[in-house]
Design a protein around this motif. Structure first.
Motif, short mmCIF file in Angstrom:
data_model
loop_
_atom_site.label_atom_id
_atom_site.label_comp_id
_atom_site.label_asym_id
_atom_site.label_seq_id
_atom_site.Cartn_x
_atom_site.Cartn_y
_atom_site.Cartn_z
N ALA A 88 4.67 -1.36 -14.28
CA ALA A 88 3.70 -0.56 -15.03
C ALA A 88 2.30 -1.14 -14.87
N THR A 89 2.21 -2.45 -15.01
CA THR A 89 0.90 -3.09 -14.90
C THR A 89 0.32 -2.88 -13.51
N LEU A 90 1.15 -3.16 -12.51
CA LEU A 90 0.66 -3.02 -11.14
C LEU A 90 0.30 -1.58 -10.85
N ARG A 91 1.10 -0.67 -11.39
CA ARG A 91 0.80 0.73 -11.12
C ARG A 91 -0.54 1.11 -11.71
N ARG A 92 -0.79 0.58 -12.90
CA ARG A 92 -2.07 0.88 -13.53
C ARG A 92 -3.21 0.29 -12.68
N LEU A 93 -3.03 -0.95 -12.28
CA LEU A 93 -4.09 -1.61 -11.50
C LEU A 93 -4.28 -0.91 -10.17
N LEU A 111 -7.45 1.22 -8.81
CA LEU A 111 -8.18 0.83 -7.59
C LEU A 111 -8.20 1.97 -6.58
N HIS A 112 -7.06 2.60 -6.42
CA HIS A 112 -6.94 3.58 -5.35
C HIS A 112 -7.13 5.00 -5.86
N TRP A 151 -9.82 4.29 1.58
CA TRP A 151 -9.62 5.65 2.09
C TRP A 151 -8.21 5.86 2.60
N MET A 152 -7.54 4.78 2.95
CA MET A 152 -6.36 4.89 3.79
C MET A 152 -5.12 5.45 3.10
N PRO A 153 -4.68 4.87 1.97
CA PRO A 153 -3.39 5.32 1.44
C PRO A 153 -3.35 6.82 1.19
N ALA A 209 2.45 4.63 3.59
CA ALA A 209 1.05 4.30 3.84
C ALA A 209 0.74 2.89 3.35
N PHE A 210 1.24 2.58 2.18
CA PHE A 210 1.00 1.23 1.67
C PHE A 210 1.72 0.19 2.51
N ALA A 211 2.87 0.57 3.04
CA ALA A 211 3.57 -0.37 3.90
C ALA A 211 2.74 -0.66 5.15
#
Lengths: 118, 137, 89, 937, 162, 507
Positions: free
Chosen positions: D550-555, D559-560, F233-235, F309-311
Motif C-alpha cells: 500500500a505504501t509503495l503503491r501510494r508513493l 511519482l508516476h 514518461w515511460m511506464p 513496463a516497470f520490469a
C-alpha cells in the motif's frame, strides 16, 4: 550592440518562452512552446557556425570568407524533421482531443466534464 | 553616366523606402481598419516597385549583371496584393456585421447595400449561375 | 552616395517594420492585425532586396520571390479562418 | 556421465510429463517413478566409488569467463544427500499416486515434483558454488509451485508466496555470500574453496560471507526467526510436505552448512551464531509443537525443532557433532517422511487432521497405527530406534559444550529440548491411536491401500533398522559423509544403542520420564501455554506485505502520475542542474573572437522577435493571436537567415512557416476557442523560473560559443570539394544531397513516416467517439456564408502554373544556387494547398492525380534506388556522380545523380505535406459523410 | 495546335517568367522553359476550367499603361493624404460600382486594378455578381469616381475580354 | 568493392526499401505484403548474422557512405557491439512480427508493416552510425516510427499517453541538437572518432563547455533509456501501447543505453578532460533508483502491461548499474544482461497480450477473473517470463545478474550495487508471485461475470514461447555469449582501435 549578443539573447528569449509554454496544460500551448523551442534550437545550431554577414556558402574560386555551410545543412535537416514532428504533434493532440473531449495534456483519458467559459 | 545612374538609383531607393515608410505610417495613423488598408498598397506598388527598379539598375551598373528577375516579384505582388486586401476587407465587413467588440466601423460608415436584390457576397453566399459564384462550379 | 541611400532606405524600412509591429500588437481589430502582418511581409521583401544590394549579390532573390508568392497564403488563411472557421472546405 | 544422467533424469521426466499431459495417471506415475528409480540405481552404482574415495566427477564448461561450470561430483556427503532425495522421492511418487484425488492434474503435480527433485539433486552434486546457487533458487521456485498446487485455496497461495519470499530472499543473500566467498577464496570451485579456509577466514569479508551464507541456510532450513514460513507451507498436498518440507528441501540449509563446514566453521562467529540459532530453534519448535492440534502443524514445528538440532550440532564445530548431525539427517528423513505420510493417511481416511477430533485409531487402522507409533517413537528418541542413537549423540556432544562460558547452559537446554520432543512425539502417538475412539468426519475409517501404506511403512522400517543395525545400514556412509564434511579422515564412528551409562543416557532417560509426566498433566500446561502471547506469523507477514504494497503503491502512484507537465519540468530541471554543475565547476567564459557590430535593422528585427515571443507567451489562451505572432517570429527568422548568409535556410524557413501556419489553423478550427486558464499563479511563477533559467543557460552557451574563434574543421573540406567532387556550387545543397546524403535519406524517411502516422491517425477519426464529437462540433463564432470568394479563386488559378514553374526552377538550380528538392516540394505543395483553400476540398481532390501514399513510397524508393545505383559501379551506397554534357543548340548542361536523389526528396516531402494538410482538412466532412452512411434516414 | 498548345497566352507568360527567373537568354534555357510552358498549362488544365479568351493586343497594352500611370499618380495623392490630411478631414466613402463584365476573370481583374491604384480598395462583390463594393479613402464626389472607374478601366477591360 | 563489402549498409537499405514496398502493396494485396514484410525481416536477420560473422575477426569495419572518407562524410562502423545489437534487433523483430501477424494486431490500424520496417531502420541506423548528427537523425527515425507504432490501434488512453510521449521526446531531440551543436562548435567535426581525437585536444578554456556538452548528450540518451528521474514518461507510455508493439519497444530503452556505451568510452573517455566519464557519478545513483523503482512498480502495478513496463525500467536500472562503472568486465556483464533483459521484457509483453486476449473484459488487470481458456498455458509462460525478468534461476536473467555481481565486485560503490540488485530482485519476486497467483491461481468469487472472450487459436502463444526458448538458449549457450560480450566490451573500452579503424592509420 553586437550581432552575436542579439542572436544569443534572441535564443535565450525563445528558449524561455518555449519552455514556459511547453509547461502549460493544454496541447495547443505546448505545441506553440515546441515551435518556439525549435526556432531557438535552429538558431542555436546555426549560430554554432559563427556569424558571417552577407557571405553565403556558394562556392566560387578564390572566395575565402564564407559562412560555414555545415551548420546550415544541419539546420535544414533539423527544420525538416521538426516540421514532421510538429505536424504529427498537432494532429495527434487534435485527435486526442477529439477522442477524449479534453485538450489538457495531463491526467488520464477519461473525458473531463467542464464548462468552457469561452 | 555612372554619376547619373548613381543619382537615379539613389533617388529610386529613397523613393521606394519613403513610400514603404509612408504606407506603414498610414497603417499606424489612419483612423480605422478600412482606411488603414490603403496604406500597405502604397508599399506594395510604388514603394517596392521603385526599390526593385533600383536593384535592377544597381546590379546592371555596379556588377554588370543584367538582372530582370526582380520584376517577377512585382508580378507576383500585383497578383496577390489585391486579393489580400479583398480578403481583409471581407474580414472587416464580416466582423462589423456580427458586431465584434473590437471592430469599429470605417469612418465611411456601414457599407451601402448593392442596388439589386441580395446582399454582398460576404453576407450572402453567391447563388449559382452568376459570375460571383463560378468558383463553386 | 548609393551606399548612404541604401542605408537610409534600410533604416526607413526598419522603421516601417516597427510601425507595423506596433499596429500588430495594438490591434484593435483582427483585420488591423492581419493588415499589419501582411504589410510586414511586404516590408520584409523590401528589406531582402536591400540586403541583396548591400551585400552585392542577388542570391537572395529567391527568398524575396518566395515571400511574395507565399506570404499572401498565410494572410488569406488567417482571413479565411475568421470568415469561415474552416480554411479548407 | 552417470552424474549427468543423475542430474538430468528428473528434468527429462518433467518434459515427458508435460508432453503426456493428457495421458493416464498411471503413465505419469510410471514416468516419475522411473526417473527416481533410475536415478537411485545410478547413484547406487556409483556409491562404491564415492565411498572408496574415487570420487566420480564431471565438468562441462558453461560460463568460463564467470567461473560457472557445470561441475558435478559425488563425494560421500553428496551421495548421502542424493540418496535421500531420490529414495524418498521414489516413495513419495508412489504415495502420491494413491493420495491425489481422481481428476487432479497428476502431470502438473509430478512435473513440479520432478523439477524439484532435479534441483535438489543439483544442489547435492554441485561442485561449483554458483551452480549450486542456480539449483538452490530453483528449489524455492519448485516449492512455490508445489505449495500453491491447490490454487483455489487462499492459504495455499499465501503459503506459497510466503515460502518463496522467505526462502527466495534468503537465496538472494546466499548469492551474495557465495560470490563473496568465491572472491575471498579465489575460485568458485567447491573443491578449491574447501581448501582455502585460512584465506577465507582471514579475509575481512569473512563476517559478511558468513552472515550472508547463514541467511540463506537459515531461511531454507526454517531456523528461528525465519521459521514462520514452514508451518504455512503445510497447505501443500501431504506428499509435498513429506518430501520438501521435512525430508529434503529444508535440509538443504543443513546440507549447505555441512558442505561449507571446512571453510566456514571453527570460528567464534560460526560457533556463536550457528549454535545459538540452532538451539533456539530446537527449543522453540519443540515448545510450539507440543501445543498444536493439527497433525501437520505438530509435524511442521517438530521439523523446525529437529532442523535446529542438526544446525546446533554443526555449530559445535567438532567432528563427533558432525557425525551426529549427519546421522540425524538420515534418521529424521526416515521418520519424519513416514510421519507426514501417516498424517496424510489419517487425513485421507478420516477427513480431518485435528488431534482433538481423533483418537483410538489403533483399533480400526492397525497397520497405520503401527507405523505411526513406530515413527513417532523414533522422533521421541526412544530405543531401539535410530532416533535414539542420534539423540544420544547430540546430548553427548552438548554435554561438553560451553556457551558464553557456561558449562551447563547447553546441556540443560538440550535436555529440555529432548524433553519437549519426547513429549510432543508421545502425544502424537498416544492421543491419536489410543484412548477414546474419535474418527473425525468418517464413521468407519480403515487402513488404506498398499499404495498409501507401503511408502511410510518402508520408512518406518528404516527408522527401526537404523536403530537395530546402525553400523550395517548407515555406518560407512555416515562415517564417510562426516569425513567429507569435516574434510579430515573418517572419524572413529561407533553407532550403537548401548554406550554404557553416561551423562547422555541419564539426560535422555530423564527427559523421557519428564515428558511422560508432562503429558500426564497436559491440560493445565496447555491452558498455561495458551496464555503465552503467540504472534501469528502469517498475519504479521501478510499485514507487513500489505502495508508495504500500500505504501509503495501510494508513493509510486504519486511519482508516476500521468502529467506531461511533470515529465517536462523534471527533464528541464535535470538538464539545468547538470548544465549549472558543469558551469560552476569549470566555468564557461566568453571567448575573445571579435564580435560583429549590429546594424539598426538588425536591432529592429531583434526587437520584433523578442516582442513577438513575449506576445506569443502573453497571448497564450488567445490562440489565434498567438499564431499571428508566431508568423512574425518566422518572418524575422527568415530575415535573420538572409542577413547571416544562409539563403537556403531562409527559403526553407519561409516555406515551412506557411505550411505550419496552415496546419495549425486547420487544427485550431476544431479546438475550443478560448479555454479557461489551468494553472495557478504559483505554478506559473515556478514554470517561469525554470523557463528563465533555461533561456539564460542556452543563451549563454550560444554566446560563449559564438565568441570563440572558429576552428578548422570538416566543413573546409566540404567547401573545397563541393564543386570538384560534388558538382555543385551551393555547398549547403551539395552537403545535403551528397556529403551527408545519408542524413537526408533519414530525414525524408522521418517525414514519410510522419505522413503515414498522420494518415493512420486521421483515417479512423471520422468514426467512433471522435467522429461523433466531430459531428456534434459547432463553432461558437458566426461565420460568413461565402465559401469561395471569387477574387481569391481566380487569382489562385493563375498562380498555380506560375508557382509550379517557380518550384521547378528552384528544384533544378538547387545544386548550384539556393534551392533544392525540399524547398521545391514545399512550393509545389503550397501551390496545391492554395487550390484547396480557394476552391474547396472536393473540387481540388477530384482534380489531383496522385496519391500521397504513392508519392511517399515512390520518393523513398527513388532515393534508396539512387543510392543503390552506385553499388552497380562498385562504389559505396549513395556515391554520387555527375557530368557535364554538351548538346548542340542547347549548350552545356550538368546532370548529377544527386538530382535524382533530390527528386526522391521532393516526392516524399510533397507527399507528407499534402498528407498532413489534406487529411486534416477533410476529417470534418468525412465525419459528416460517415454519419450519412450510418443513418440512412 | 489546340491540343498541343491549349493556352498560348499562358504558355507565353510562363516562358517569359522562366527566362526572367533564369536571368539569361540561352538556347538551353528557352528549350527547358519551353517544355515547362507546354507541360504546365496542360497539367493545370483541370484546375482552371473555362479559361477565358483574352486579347493581348493593343487594348491590353493600353490598359496596362493606364493602370501603371494611375498607380504612380495615385500613390503620390495618397501619400499626401497620409502625411498631411488630418483624420477628421478624410472623406472616406463606400462606393457601389455596378459592373457589366460577365466573366469572373474579368471582374477579378477589374477589382484588382481598383485595389492596386491607391486610394481605392475593392472590398466585396455582390452575391449576384453585378456590383462591386469599393472603399475609397478620400473622395469628393462618389458618382464621379464611379464613373471614372467604369470608363477608365471597365470599358477597356471589356475590350480585352471580348 | 564486392557485394560483401556493402553488407554494412544492408540493415538500413533493406527496411528502407521494404517499408515503402509493403505500404504500396498493402493497399492491394495484404497477403503478399505480409509475406514481403516477413521476407524483409528474415533478410535483415541474415544480413545481421553475416555482419556478426564478419566481425568475429575482431577487426572494426568502416563503410564510407557516398565514398566520402571519414571524417568528412558519414560512415557506418561495424564492430562487435553494433553487430550484436543488429542481431538482437532482427531476432526480436522477427518474433514480434510473427506475433503481430498471428494475432491480427497488424490489422488494427493503418501502416503497421511500413512503420515496423521504418522502426527497424531507425534502430539499425542508430546501431551502425559513426556520426553524431547522423545518430540524431536515426534517433528521430526510430522515434517517429515508434510514435506511429505506439499509436497503432489508437483509443483515447493511447492517444493521450501518446501526446506526452511525443512531446517529451521532441524536447529531448531539442536537447540532443543543443548538445551536438556544442560539440560541433568546439571541435568543428561530427564524426565520432574524429570528435574523440579533437575533444582530447581541447584547451582549458573550453572545458566547461565540453562538460556541458557531454552532460547534455548523456541526458538525452538517459531520457531515451528511461533513467530515473527522467523515466517518468515511460511506464504509462508502454502500458498504453499495444503489447506487441511494446514488446518491440523493449529494445528502445536499450538503444539509449547503447548510445551511452558507444559514445561515453569513445568521446567522453579517459582523455576527455573535464568531460572524462562525465555521466559516471550521476548514472550509478540513477540506475540504483531505477532498479528499485522498477521492481517496486512490478510489485504495485495494477495491470500486466504496466507491470511489464516497470520490469523494463528495472532491467534498465540493473543494466546501467553495470554500465556506470565503465569497466571492461562490468560492461561485458552488462551486454549479456542487455540481451536477456530485452528478450525477457518483450516476453512479458507478449505474454500479457496472450493473456489479455483470453481474459475478455478483465483484460490485463491484475484482479481475479473467472477461469479462462488457456489459463495453464499462459500461466506457465508468465511464470517463465517472470523468472527471466526478475532474474531467478535457471534462466539467463540469473546468469546476467550473477555476471554483474561478479564483475562489479571491487568497483566503486559495489556494496550499493550488490544490495540493490539483491534487494530489488526480492521485491520483484514478491511482486511477480503476488500478481501471478492473483492472475492465474485465484478465481473470481462466484457470481462475477464470466469471461466473454471467444475461444481463440493458440497461435498467439508461439511468439512468447519462442522468446522464452531464446532465453533458454541464451542460458545454455551462456559461455559463448559471455565470450562474445567480453570481446565486444574489450573493443568498446579500447577507443583507440575504433579511432584508428575509422580515421585510418595515418592519423
Amino acid at each position: 550592440m553586437s550581432l552575436e549578443f542579439l542572436v544569443a539573447s534572441a535564443i535565450a528569449v525563445l528558449v524561455a518562452g518555449g519552455i514556459y509554454l511547453a509547461l502549460r496544460g493544454r496541447t495547443f500551448q505546448v505545441v506553440l512552446g515546441l515551435t518556439l523551442l525549435s526556432y531557438a534550437v535552429n538558431l542555436f545550431l546555426f549560430a554554432i557556425g559563427r556569424l558571417i554577414v552577407d557571405r553565403p556558402p556558394l562556392y566560387a574560386k578564390g572566395v575565402v570568407t564564407h559562412a560555414d555551410p555545415l551548420p546550415q545543412a544541419l539546420v535544414l535537416t533539423a527544420i525538416v524533421i521538426t516540421f514532421g514532428m510538429t505536424a504529427l504533434t498537432v494532429i495527434l493532440s487534435l485527435r486526442s482531443f477529439l477522442e477524449s473531449g479534453s485538450d489538457q495534456v495531463d491526467g488520464d483519458a477519461e473525458p473531463v466534464v467542464r464548462e468552457d467559459a469561452a | 553616366m555612372s554619376v547619373i545612374a548613381d543619382v537615379v538609383i539613389a533617388a529610386l531607393l529613397l523613393l521606394g523606402a519613403g513610400f514603404a515608410l509612408i504606407g506603414s505610417w498610414g497603417l499606424v495613423r489612419l483612423p480605422s481598419t478600412m482606411e488603414r488598408l490603403h496604406g500597405p498598397t502604397k508599399a506594395t506598388t510604388l514603394g517596392l516597385g521603385a526599390l526593385l527598379l533600383a536593384s535592377v539598375a544597381y546590379f546592371q551598373t555596379r556588377l554588370g549583371i543584367w538582372t530582370a528577375h526582380e520584376l517577377l516579384i512585382s508580378l507576383f505582388l500585383f497578383i496577390t496584393a489585391p486579393i489580400s486586401a479583398n480578403m481583409i476587407a471581407k474580414v472587416h465587413l464580416h466582423r462589423v456585421r456580427i458586431g465584434a467588440i473590437s471592430e469599429p466601423d470605417s469612418i465611411a460608415g456601414p457599407p451601402p447595400r448593392p442596388d439589386g436584390e441580395g446582399d454582398w457576397a460576404t453576407f450572402e453566399a453567391p447563388r449559382r449561375d452568376n459570375p460571383a459564384s463560378t468558383a463553386n462550379s | 552616395m548609393i551606399g548612404i541611400a541604401l542605408h537610409i532606405a534600410a533604416g526607413c524600412i526598419a522603421l516601417a517594420l516597427l510601425l507595423n509591429g506596433w499596429r500588430l500588437w495594438r490591434g484593435p481589430a483582427l483585420g488591423d492585425r492581419i493588415v499589419a502582418l501582411d504589410t510586414m511581409v511586404i516590408n520584409a521583401i523590401a528589406l531582402i532586396v536591400l540586403i541583396g544590394m548591400i551585400g552585392g549579390n542577388d542570391t537572395y532573390f529567391e527568398a524575396a520571390l518566395l515571400l511574395a508568392m507565399v506570404g499572401f497564403v498565410s494572410t488569406i488563411a488567417y482571413c479565411k479562418f475568421i470568415l469561415r472557421g474552416d480554411i479548407v472546405e | 556421465m552417470i552424474l549427468l544422467f543423475l542430474l538430468l533424469a528428473p528434468f527429462v521426466a518433467v518434459v515427458a510429463l508435460m508432453a503426456t499431459r493428457d495421458a493416464s495417471r498411471r503413465l505419469h506415475v510410471t514416468i516419475a517413478a522411473a526417473a527416481s528409480a533410475g536415478g537411485l540405481a545410478a547413484l547406487l552404482s556409483q556409491a562404491g566409488a564415492a565411498l572408496s574415495g574415487r570420487m566420480p566427477m564431471v565438468t562441462i564448461a558453461w560460463l568460463p569467463t564467470l567461473g560457472l561450470d557445470l561441475a558435478l561430483w559425488l563425494d560421500p556427503l553428496a551421495l548421502l544427500f542424493a540418496g535421500l532425495i531420490l529414495g524418498i522421492g521414489l516413495l513419495v511418487v508412489v504415495y502420491a499416486h494413491g493420495y491425489l484425488k481422481p481428476g487432479e492434474p497428476t502431470a502438473r503435480f509430478l512435473s513440479f515434483l520432478m523439477l524439484f527433485q532435479g534441483a535438489m539433486v543439483g544442489i547435492a552434486l554441485s561442485r561449483n558454488v554458483l551452480l549450486m546457487l542456480v539449483f538452490w533458487e530453483m528449489t524455492s521456485l519448485a516449492s512455490f509451485l508445489l505449495i500453491g498446487f491447490w490454487r483455489d485455496k487462499a492459504e495455499a497461495r499465501q503459503g506459497a508466496r510466503m515460502a518463496l519470499t522467505v526462502t527466495g530472499g534468503g537465496g538472494l543473500a546466499l548469492i551474495a555470500g557465495m560470490v563473496l566467498l568465491g572472491k575471498a577464496a579465489g575460485s568458485y570451485d567447491l573443491a578449491t574453496i574447501l581448501t582455502r579456509a585460512d584465506a577465507v577466514q582471514a579475509s575481512p569479508l569473512y563476517p559478511a560471507i558468513l552472515i550472508l551464507v547463514l541467511a540463506g541456510a537459515f531461511t531454507k532450513s526454517a531456523q528461528f526467526p525465519f521459521h514462520f514460513w514452514l508451518p504455512h507451507a503445510m497447505a501443500a498436498p501431504t506428499p509435498v510436505s513429506a518430501y520438501l518440507h521435512s525430508a529434503t528441501m529444508v535440509k538443504a540449509g543443513v546440507f549447505l552448512l555441512a558442505r561449507l563446514w571446512p571453510v566456514l566453521a571453527g570460528t567464534e562467529w560460526w560457533f556463536g551464531i550457528v549454535t545459538v540459532a540452532g538451539l533456539a530453534t530446537m527449543l522453540f519448535g519443540a515448545g510450539v509443537a507440543l501445543f498444536r492440534h493439527d497433525l501437520k502443524a505438530i509435524l511442521a514445528y517438530s521439523t523446525i525443532s529437529q532442523l535446529g538440532l542438526m544446525v546446533m550440532l554443526l555449530g559445535f564445530g567438532t567432528g563427533a557433532a558432525v557425525s551426529a548431525a549427519v546421522f540425524h539427517i538420515v534418521n529424521h528423513a526416515a521418520f519424519k517422511a513416514a510421519l507426514f505420510m501417516h498424517a496424510g493417511i489419517v487425513d485421507h481416511e478420516t477427513g480431518t487432521r485435528d488431534l482433538r477430533r481423533l483418537g483410538g485409531l489403533a483399533a480400526i487402522m492397525p497397520l497405520t497405527a503401527t507405523l505411526g507409533v513406530l515413527a513417532a517413537a523414533a522422533m521421541a528418541g526412544l530405543p531401539p530406534l535410530g532416533g535414539f542413537i542420534s539423540k544420544e549423540m547430540m546430548l553427548e556432544e552438548s554435554a561438553h559444550t560451553l556457551l558464553a562460558g557456561q558449562a551447563l547452559l547447553v546441556p540443560m537446554l538440550a535436555t529440555l529440548a529432548a524433553l519437549l520432543s519426547a513429549a510432543y512425539s508421545l502425544r502424537y502417538a498416544v492421543a491419536l491411536h489410543f484412548g477414546e475412539r474419535r474418527t473425525g468426519d468418517v464413521a468407519a475409517p480403515h487402513d488404506p491401500g498398499v499404495l498409501l501404506l507401503a511408502p511410510p511403512a518402508m520408512l518406518a522400517m528404516l527408522a527401526l533398522g537404523l536403530g537395530l543395525l546402525p553400523m550395517t545400514l548407515a555406518g560407512p556412509l555416515v562415517a564417510a559423509a562426516s569425513a567429507a564434511v569435516t574434510g579430515g579422515a573418517a572419524p572413529d564412528l561407533h553407532l550403537a544403542l548401548w554406550h554404557g551409562i553416561n551423562p547422555a543416557l541419564l539426560m535422555s532417560a530423564g527427559a523421557v520420564a519428564a515428558a511422560v509426566l508432562l503429558l500426564a498433566c497436559y491440560r493445565p500446561v496447555a491452558a498455561l501455554a495458551a496464555r503465552v502471547p503467540a504472534p501469528d506469523a502469517k498475519r504479521l507477514f501478510d499485514a507487513a506485505i500489505a502495508r508495504l504494497v500500500a505504501t509503495l503503491r501510494r508513493l509510486s502512484g504519486a511519482l508516476h502520475v500521468a502529467s506531461l507537465q511533470r515529465y517536462l519540468a523534471v527533464l528541464f530541471a535535470v538538464a539545468l542542474t547538470l548544465g549549472i554543475e558543469a558551469a560552476v565547476r569549470h566555468g564557461i567564459a566568453a571567448g575573445d573572437r571579435p564580435t560583429t557590430s549590429a546594424s539598426p535593422v538588425a536591432i529592429v528585427a531583434w526587437f520584433a522577435l523578442v516582442a513577438a515571443t513575449v506576445a506569443v507567451v502573453a497571448a497564450d489562451r488567445r490562440r489565434y493571436l498567438a499564431l499571428i505572432f508566431i508568423s512574425v517570429i518566422g518572418l524575422v527568422m527568415a530575415l535573420a537567415f538572409i542577413h547571416l548568409s544562409a539563403p537556403d535556410l531562409a527559403l526553407t524557413q519561409i516555406a515551412v512557416e506557411v505550411v505550419t501556419i496552415l496546419l495549425m489553423l486547420l487544427a485550431l478550427h476544431l479546438l475550443p476557442g478560448r479555454p479557461p486558464r489551468l494553472s495557478a499563479p504559483p505554478r506559473r511563477l515556478h514554470d517561469g523560473a525554470i523557463a528563465a533559467a533555461g533561456g539564460l543557460g542556452v543563451g549563454w552557451l550560444a554566446w560563449a560559443m559564438m565568441t570563440r574563434p572558429e576552428r578548422p574543421g570538416i566543413s573546409r573540406f566540404h567547401w573545397d570539394n563541393s564543386y570538384s567532387g560534388g558538382g555543385g556550387t551551393n555547398v549547403v545543397n551539395v552537403t545535403l544531397v551528397d556529403f551527408r546524403a545519408f542524413d537526408t535519406l533519414g530525414e525524408i524517411i522521418v517525414l514519410g513516416i510522419a505522413g503515414l502516422a498522420i494518415y493512420a491517425l486521421l483515417e479512423p477519426a471520422a468514426r467512433g467517439v471522435a467522429g461523433r464529437r466531430l459531428r456534434e462540433w459547432r463553432s461558437n463564432d458566426r461565420h460568413s456564408p461565402e465559401r469561395h470568394p471569387m477574387m481569391f479563386v481566380m487569382a489562385t488559378r493563375l498562380l498555380l502554373p506560375l508557382a509550379l514553374l517557380v518550384g521547378s526552377y528552384v528544384f533544378l538550380r538547387g545544386h548550384n544556387q539556393p534551392g533544392g528538392g525540399f524547398i521545391a516540394a514545399l512550393i509545389f505543395s503550397i501551390a496545391i494547398l492554395l487550390q484547396y483553400l480557394a476552391s474547396g476540398f472536393d473540387w481540388t481532390d477530384q482534380r489531383r492525380k496522385f496519391g500521397e501514399h504513392a508519392l511517399i513510397g515512390a520518393g523513398v524508393l527513388i532515393a534508396a534506388a539512387t543510392g543503390l545505383g552506385s553499388l552497380v559501379f562498385g562504389a559505396p551506397f549513395l556515391s554520387s556522380s555527375f557530368g557535364y554534357f554538351h548538346l548542340p543548340l542547347i549548350g552545356e548542361f550538368e546532370l548529377a545523380t544527386a538530382m535524382l536523389f533530390d527528386l526522391g526528396v521532393a516526392c516524399v516531402v510533397m507527399g507528407a505535406v499534402l498528407m498532413a494538410l489534406a487529411q486534416l482538412a477533410q476529417i470534418a466532412q468525412r465525419a459528416a459523410k460517415a454519419e450519412a452512411a450510418e443513418e440512412p434516414s | 495546335m489546340n491540343r498541343l498548345l491549349p493556352h498560348p497566352a499562358l504558355s507565353a507568360m510562363l516562358l517569359i517568367v522562366w527566362l526572367l527567373m533564369a536571368n539569361s537568354i540561352t538556347v538551353g534555357g528557352i528549350v527547358l522553359g519551353g517544355v515547362f510552358a507546354l507541360v504546365l498549362p496542360k497539367f493545370t488544365q483541370p484546375f482552371w476550367p473555362d479559361r477565358p479568351r483574352m486579347r493581348f493586343g493593343r487594348a491590353f497594352l493600353g490598359y496596362l499603361g493606364i493602370v501603371l500611370l494611375d498607380i504612380i499618380v495615385a500613390n503620390f495623392q495618397v501619400a499626401w493624404l497620409i502625411l498631411f490630411r488630418r483624420n477628421g478631414d478624410l472623406r472616406a466613402r463606400w462606393l457601389v460600382v455596378p459592373i457589366d463584365l460577365t466573366t469572373p476573370e474579368a471582374i477579378t481583374m477589374l477589382a484588382g486594378t481598383i485595389s492596386l491604384t491607391p486610394g481605392t480598395v475593392s472590398s466585396d462583390v455582390s452575391a449576384d455578381g453585378r456590383y462591386l463594393l469599393v472603399h475609397a479613402l478620400d473622395v469628393d464626389d462618389a458618382e464621379a469616381e464611379i464613373a471614372r472607374i467604369k470608363t477608365r478601366y471597365e470599358t477597356r477591360l471589356q475590350r480585352v475580354f471580348a | 568493392m564486392t557485394l560483401v563489402d556493402h553488407l554494412p549498409v544492408a540493415p538500413i537499405v533493406l527496411p528502407a526499401v521494404m517499408a515503402p514496398v509493403t505500404m504500396l502493396v498493402m493497399r492491394r494485396r495484404r497477403i503478399v505484403s505480409v509475406a514481403l514484410s516477413f521476407g524483409g525481416g528474415v533478410a535483415m536477420l541474415v544480413a545481421a548474422l553475416a555482419l556478426f560473422a564478419m566481425v568475429q575477426d575482431d577487426a572494426i569495419r568502416c563503410y564510407a557512405l557516398g565514398a566520402w572518407a571519414a571524417p568528412f562524410g558519414i560512415v557506418l562502423v561495424v564492430d562487435r557491439l553494433a553487430a550484436a545489437m543488429l542481431v538482437l534487433a532482427a531476432v526480436l523483430a522477427l518474433v514480434v512480427l510473427g506475433h503481430a501477424v498471428a494475432t491480427g494486431a497488424d490489422r488494427k490500424g493503418w501502416h503497421f508493416h511500413p512503420m515496423f520496417h521504418f522502426q527497424l531502420l531507425g534502430l539499425n541506423g542508430a546501431f551502425l552510425t559513426g556520426d553524431l548528427f547522423n545518430l540524431f537523425v536515426f534517433f528521430e527515425v526510430l522515434l517517429i516510427a515508434s510514435y506511429g507504432l505506439m499509436l497503432h490501434g489508437q483509443g483515447a488512453l493511447r492517444l493521450k499517453a501518446g501526446v506526452a510521449y511525443v512531446v517529451v521526446n521532441i524536447v529531448g531531440s531539442a536537447l540532443f541538437l543543443i548538445a551536438m551543436g556544442l560539440f560541433y562548435g568546439l571541435t568543428a567535426t561530427l564524426n565520432m572518432a574524429d570528435l574523440a581525437v579533437r575533444v582530447a585536444a581541447l584547451g582549458p578554456a573550453d572545458q566547461g563547455l565540453l562538460r556541458v556538452a557531454g552532460l547534455l548528450l548523456v541526458t538525452v540518451f538517459a531520457l531515451k533509456a528511461a533513467v530515473v528521474p527522467i523515466h517518468l514518461w515511460m511506464p504509462r507510455t508502454y502500458a498504453a501501447t499495444m503489447p506487441v508493439v511494446a514488446a518491440l519497444f523493449a529494445i528502445m530503452t536499450k538503444v539509449g543505453v547503447y548510445a551511452m556505451i558507444r559514445t561515453v568510452p569513445l568521446i567522453l573517455g579517459a582523455r576527455a578532460g573535464a568531460a572524462a566519464w562525465v555521466p559516471a557519478p550521476y548514472l550509478l545513483p540513477a540506475a540504483i533508483a531505477g532498479a528499485v523503482l522498477g521492481f517496486v512498480g512490478v510489485l504495485v502495478a495494477r495491470g500486466m502491461r504496466e507491470q511489464a513496463a516497470f520490469a523494463v525500467l528495472a532491467s534498465t536500472g540493473t543494466l546501467l548499474m553495470a554500465v556506470a562503472t565503465w569497466r571492461e568486465a562490468t560492461l561485458a556483464a552488462a551486454l549479456y544482461y542487455l540481451v536477456q533483459a530485452t528478450l525477457a521484457g518483450a516476453a512479458l509483453f507478449l505474454v500479457a497480450d496472450a493473456t489479455m486476449r483470453r481474459r475478455g473484459q478483465y483484460a490485463d488487470a491484475i484482479v481475479p477473473s473467472p477461469r479462462f481458456a488457456g489459463q495453464d498455458a499462459t500461466g506457465l509462460l508468465y511464470l517463465i517470463a517472470a523468472v527471466a525478468a526478475v532474474g531467478l534461476p535457471p534462466l539467463a536473467g540469473f546468469v546476467g545478474k550473477l555476471l554483474i555481481l561478479d564483475a562489479s565486485y571491487d568497483a566503486p560503490g559495489w556494496p550499493a550495487i550488490w544490495a540493490t540488485i539483491l534487494a530489488s530482485t526480492l521485491i520483484g519476486v514478491v511482486g511477480f508471485s503476488r500478481s501471478g497467483s492473483t492472475l492465474f491461481w485465484k478465481a473470481a468469487p462466484p457470481g462475477t461475470d464470466p469471461v466473454a472472450a471467444p475461444a481463440r487459436s493458440r497461435a498467439d502463444l508461439a511468439a512468447p514461447l519462442a522468446l522464452l526458448a531464446l532465453l533458454a538458449l541464451l542460458t545454455v549457450a551462456g559461455g559463448w555469449v559471455t565470450v562474445q560480450a567480453r570481446a565486444a566490451a574489450r573493443q568498446v573500452m579500447a577507443p583507440d582501435r575504433y579511432v584508428a579503424a575509422v580515421l585510418g592509420h595515418g592519423r
